[in-house]
Motif scaffolding. Sequence first.
Motif, PDB file in Angstrom:
ATOM      1  N   ALA A  25       0.820  -1.211   0.000  1.00 53.52           N
ATOM      2  CA  ALA A  25       0.000   0.000   0.000  1.00 53.52           C
ATOM      3  C   ALA A  25       0.854   1.261   0.000  1.00 53.52           C
ATOM      4  O   ALA A  25       0.497   2.260  -0.611  1.00 53.52           O
ATOM      5  N   ARG A  26       1.983   1.211   0.674  1.00 50.57           N
ATOM      6  CA  ARG A  26       2.858   2.386   0.765  1.00 50.57           C
ATOM      7  C   ARG A  26       4.090   2.264  -0.142  1.00 50.57           C
ATOM      8  O   ARG A  26       4.928   3.142  -0.149  1.00 50.57           O
ATOM      9  N   HIS A  27       4.158   1.147  -0.843  1.00 55.09           N
ATOM     10  CA  HIS A  27       5.285   0.869  -1.734  1.00 55.09           C
ATOM     11  C   HIS A  27       6.620   1.027  -0.994  1.00 55.09           C
ATOM     12  O   HIS A  27       7.540   1.711  -1.446  1.00 55.09           O
ATOM     13  N   ARG A  28       6.688   0.373   0.175  1.00 58.15           N
ATOM     14  CA  ARG A  28       7.905   0.419   0.993  1.00 58.15           C
ATOM     15  C   ARG A  28       8.380  -0.999   1.256  1.00 58.15           C
ATOM     16  O   ARG A  28       7.590  -1.935   1.308  1.00 58.15           O
ATOM     17  N   CYS A  29       9.683  -1.095   1.440  1.00 57.69           N
ATOM     18  CA  CYS A  29      10.315  -2.390   1.687  1.00 57.69           C
ATOM     19  C   CYS A  29      11.438  -2.166   2.686  1.00 57.69           C
ATOM     20  O   CYS A  29      12.030  -1.088   2.744  1.00 57.69           O
ATOM     21  N   GLY A  30      11.742  -3.187   3.455  1.00 62.86           N
ATOM     22  CA  GLY A  30      12.857  -3.077   4.380  1.00 62.86           C
ATOM     23  C   GLY A  30      13.226  -4.402   4.977  1.00 62.86           C
ATOM     24  O   GLY A  30      12.574  -5.426   4.762  1.00 62.86           O
ATOM     25  N   ARG A  31      14.290  -4.362   5.727  1.00 61.49           N
ATOM     26  CA  ARG A  31      14.748  -5.535   6.464  1.00 61.49           C
ATOM     27  C   ARG A  31      14.946  -5.059   7.893  1.00 61.49           C
ATOM     28  O   ARG A  31      15.701  -4.131   8.135  1.00 61.49           O
ATOM     29  N   GLY A  32      14.211  -5.677   8.820  1.00 60.35           N
ATOM     30  CA  GLY A  32      14.238  -5.183  10.197  1.00 60.35           C
ATOM     31  C   GLY A  32      13.671  -3.775  10.237  1.00 60.35           C
ATOM     32  O   GLY A  32      12.604  -3.513   9.709  1.00 60.35           O
ATOM     33  N   ARG A  33      14.440  -2.857  10.815  1.00 59.64           N
ATOM     34  CA  ARG A  33      13.989  -1.459  10.905  1.00 59.64           C
ATOM     35  C   ARG A  33      14.564  -0.589   9.797  1.00 59.64           C
ATOM     36  O   ARG A  33      14.310   0.607   9.765  1.00 59.64           O
ATOM     37  N   ARG A  34      15.328  -1.183   8.910  1.00 58.42           N
ATOM     38  CA  ARG A  34      15.969  -0.412   7.842  1.00 58.42           C
ATOM     39  C   ARG A  34      15.167  -0.457   6.557  1.00 58.42           C
ATOM     40  O   ARG A  34      14.850  -1.530   6.054  1.00 58.42           O
ATOM     41  N   ASP A  35      14.823   0.708   6.030  1.00 64.33           N
ATOM     42  CA  ASP A  35      14.143   0.793   4.737  1.00 64.33           C
ATOM     43  C   ASP A  35      15.123   0.476   3.614  1.00 64.33           C
ATOM     44  O   ASP A  35      16.315   0.773   3.721  1.00 64.33           O
ATOM     45  N   ILE A  36      14.593  -0.118   2.557  1.00 64.09           N
ATOM     46  CA  ILE A  36      15.383  -0.418   1.368  1.00 64.09           C
ATOM     47  C   ILE A  36      14.678   0.238   0.182  1.00 64.09           C
ATOM     48  O   ILE A  36      13.497  -0.031  -0.057  1.00 64.09           O
ATOM     49  N   ALA A  37      15.384   1.086  -0.535  1.00 62.20           N
ATOM     50  CA  ALA A  37      14.802   1.778  -1.697  1.00 62.20           C
ATOM     51  C   ALA A  37      14.787   0.844  -2.897  1.00 62.20           C
ATOM     52  O   ALA A  37      15.820   0.283  -3.269  1.00 62.20           O
ATOM     53  N   LEU A  38      13.608   0.694  -3.495  1.00 64.99           N
ATOM     54  CA  LEU A  38      13.451  -0.136  -4.686  1.00 64.99           C
ATOM     55  C   LEU A  38      12.706   0.658  -5.748  1.00 64.99           C
ATOM     56  O   LEU A  38      11.817   1.445  -5.429  1.00 64.99           O
ATOM     57  N   THR A  39      13.028   0.392  -7.006  1.00 64.69           N
ATOM     58  CA  THR A  39      12.246   0.967  -8.098  1.00 64.69           C
ATOM     59  C   THR A  39      10.905   0.244  -8.152  1.00 64.69           C
ATOM     60  O   THR A  39      10.729  -0.812  -7.530  1.00 64.69           O
ATOM     61  N   ALA A  40       9.983   0.783  -8.918  1.00 70.45           N
ATOM     62  CA  ALA A  40       8.662   0.156  -9.034  1.00 70.45           C
ATOM     63  C   ALA A  40       8.767  -1.272  -9.564  1.00 70.45           C
ATOM     64  O   ALA A  40       8.104  -2.188  -9.063  1.00 70.45           O
ATOM     65  N   ARG A  41       9.614  -1.487 -10.552  1.00 73.06           N
ATOM     66  CA  ARG A  41       9.747  -2.825 -11.140  1.00 73.06           C
ATOM     67  C   ARG A  41      10.434  -3.785 -10.168  1.00 73.06           C
ATOM     68  O   ARG A  41      10.028  -4.943 -10.041  1.00 73.06           O
ATOM     69  N   GLU A  42      11.460  -3.317  -9.461  1.00 74.34           N
ATOM     70  CA  GLU A  42      12.122  -4.160  -8.467  1.00 74.34           C
ATOM     71  C   GLU A  42      11.128  -4.563  -7.382  1.00 74.34           C
ATOM     72  O   GLU A  42      11.071  -5.729  -6.973  1.00 74.34           O
ATOM     73  N   PHE A  43      10.339  -3.598  -6.942  1.00 74.97           N
ATOM     74  CA  PHE A  43       9.335  -3.870  -5.914  1.00 74.97           C
ATOM     75  C   PHE A  43       8.324  -4.906  -6.402  1.00 74.97           C
ATOM     76  O   PHE A  43       7.959  -5.818  -5.675  1.00 74.97           O
ATOM     77  N   ALA A  44       7.900  -4.773  -7.650  1.00 77.43           N
ATOM     78  CA  ALA A  44       6.920  -5.703  -8.219  1.00 77.43           C
ATOM     79  C   ALA A  44       7.468  -7.127  -8.295  1.00 77.43           C
ATOM     80  O   ALA A  44       6.760  -8.090  -8.007  1.00 77.43           O
TER      81      ALA A  44
END
Length: 155
Positions: free
Chosen positions: A67-86
Amino acid sequence: MDVPILVLTEKGGENDEVEALDAGADDYLRKPYSHEVLLARLRALTRRSTQPADRTLRIGDLWLDPARHRCGRGRRDIALTAREFAVLAQLARHPGQVVSKPEILDEVWDMAYTGSPAIVEVYISVLRRKIDAPFGVCSIETVRGSGYRLVAVGG
């Protein structure tokens, strides 16, 4: 998909109902049914679908919030492009299961894509550099001849 599914059918067998619910239906109603019961079930489905829910996908300490198009590991956010996220979301929706390159292509790229299926390998490599390497883990496994599997590590 957040659209509630109500199956209306003449089939009356218990196996038919189980099959429909296992396939993703949210409710099952056999004919004959009353108009009032149908409307009540539709209201119930609508109430459930509008209630806020945590749709965050979690695989070990890796998380994806579609919903927020966010990703992370533990408490650290990881920046991904739209295609990487998909691509990662496609794997995360099937944790521990092998997802083939054609399945990833069908889900992430549109039908007009005529390039090489090797593009999936490129994105998997990029994802490994972003979600695994900095954390010293290997959560995306290659299953030779079959596809890729996202497994829980950490957390």
